[in-house]
Design an enzyme around this catalytic site. Structure first.
Site, PDB file in Angstrom:
ATOM      1  N   SER A 164       0.850  -1.156   0.049  1.00  0.00           N
ATOM      2  CA  SER A 164       0.037  -0.011   0.180  1.00  0.00           C
ATOM      3  C   SER A 164       1.015   1.296   0.094  1.00  0.00           C
ATOM      4  CB  SER A 164      -0.955  -0.049   1.157  1.00  0.00           C
ATOM      5  OG  SER A 164      -1.607   1.220   1.449  1.00  0.00           O
TER       6      SER A 164
ATOM      7  N   TYR B 218      -3.357  -0.184   9.976  1.00  0.00           N
ATOM      8  CA  TYR B 218      -3.162  -0.799   8.569  1.00  0.00           C
ATOM      9  C   TYR B 218      -1.893  -0.208   7.834  1.00  0.00           C
ATOM     10  CZ  TYR B 218      -4.533  -0.728   3.565  1.00  0.00           C
ATOM     11  OH  TYR B 218      -4.505  -1.266   2.063  1.00  0.00           O
TER      12      TYR B 218
END
Length: 261
Positions: free
Chosen positions: A153, A166
């Site tokens: 990510s 996250y």
């Protein structure tokens, strides 16, 4: 005499005879990656939770002439990950290619992040790729060829939109890719991370619901739009193929220039 272009491209990029396992392969980026691998010749086993989506994905892959199968599993459980790995080898044998794309996106403000949310995030986003890598990576190394692709990510490298647990999990996934590369690349197993930009998928539904934010994210790219699952097909096939024999331990950005604009 004209060059045999198709033979050359097949030598570089064909995945015929390969077996791929793709977690999170029933929707979003994972589904796009599973399709790319299958249409390039690999037999594909898709692992995800929802059986209806899994069955639909496999039917679509088969409509392209691909060999495909599915395994339903909740990758938040270590026992379920282990069971899924054993189920995944039944249709076509041990995999040559592992794609870790399954993820969860719990992102409350850092001060509100609970231990339960942290644990759930790490379980799916980092523990499952580690466990599947442990299960399959050594076998690939013993056979002398393999590929591990971990979908990371932008939050692996920078914090925004309440990265919290996250972001930490995805940063760990990039580091895991390097560790796997160090361990197994001498035996022919190339391990890399793919770093998407913003892609309109179910995982990002909380962002997709805000049209102004979606437009702002598109403006931040160099190509002027947000990503689509099909944008990952080329990078997936390249990194999974013989063409990438000398590419390992890398984080490959597929983000329309988002990260450098």
């Amino acid at each position: 005499m004209p060059s045999n272009h198709s033979s050359y491209l097949e030598e570089l990029f064909s995945l015929s005879g390969r077996v791929a396992v793709v977690t999170g392969g029933s929707s979003g980026i994972g589904r796009g990656m599973a399709e790319a691998l299958g249409r390039s010749g690999a037999a594909v086993v898709v692992i995800a939770r929802r059986e209806t989506e899994l069955a639909t994905t496999v039917r679509e892959l088969e409509s392209y002439g691909c060999r495909a199968a599915w395994v339903s599993a909740d990758l938040a459980s270590r026992d379920a990950v282990r069971e899924a790995a054993e189920e995944a080898v039944k249709p076509f044998g041990e995999p040559d290619i592992l794609v870790n794309c399954a993820g969860i996106n719990l992102r409350p403000p850092m001060g509100e992040l609970s231990e339960q949310q942290w644990d759930a995030t790490m379980a799916v986003n980092l523990d499952a790729p580690f466990l599947l890598g442990q299960r399959f990576g050594s076998g690939m190394a013993a056979r002398g060829w393999g590929r591990i692709l971990n979908v990371a990510s932008q939050q692996s490298f920078r914090a925004f939109f309440n990265s919290g647990g996250y972001g930490a999990s995805k940063a760990g996934l990039v580091a895991l890719s390097r560790s796997q590369a160090e361990a197994w690349s001498p035996q022919g197993v190339c391990c890399n991370a793919i770093v998407p930009g913003f892609v309109m998928t179910p995982l990002n539904a909380h962002v997709s619901a805000d049209p102004d934010l979606v437009a702002a994210l598109a403006d931040r790219t160099m190509v002027g739009r947000n990503g689509l699952p099909r944008d990952f097909a080329g990078a997936t096939v390249f990194l999974a193929s013989a063409a990438a024999d000398y590419v390992t331990g890398q984080a490959i950005f597929v983000d329309g220039g988002f990260s450098v604009h």
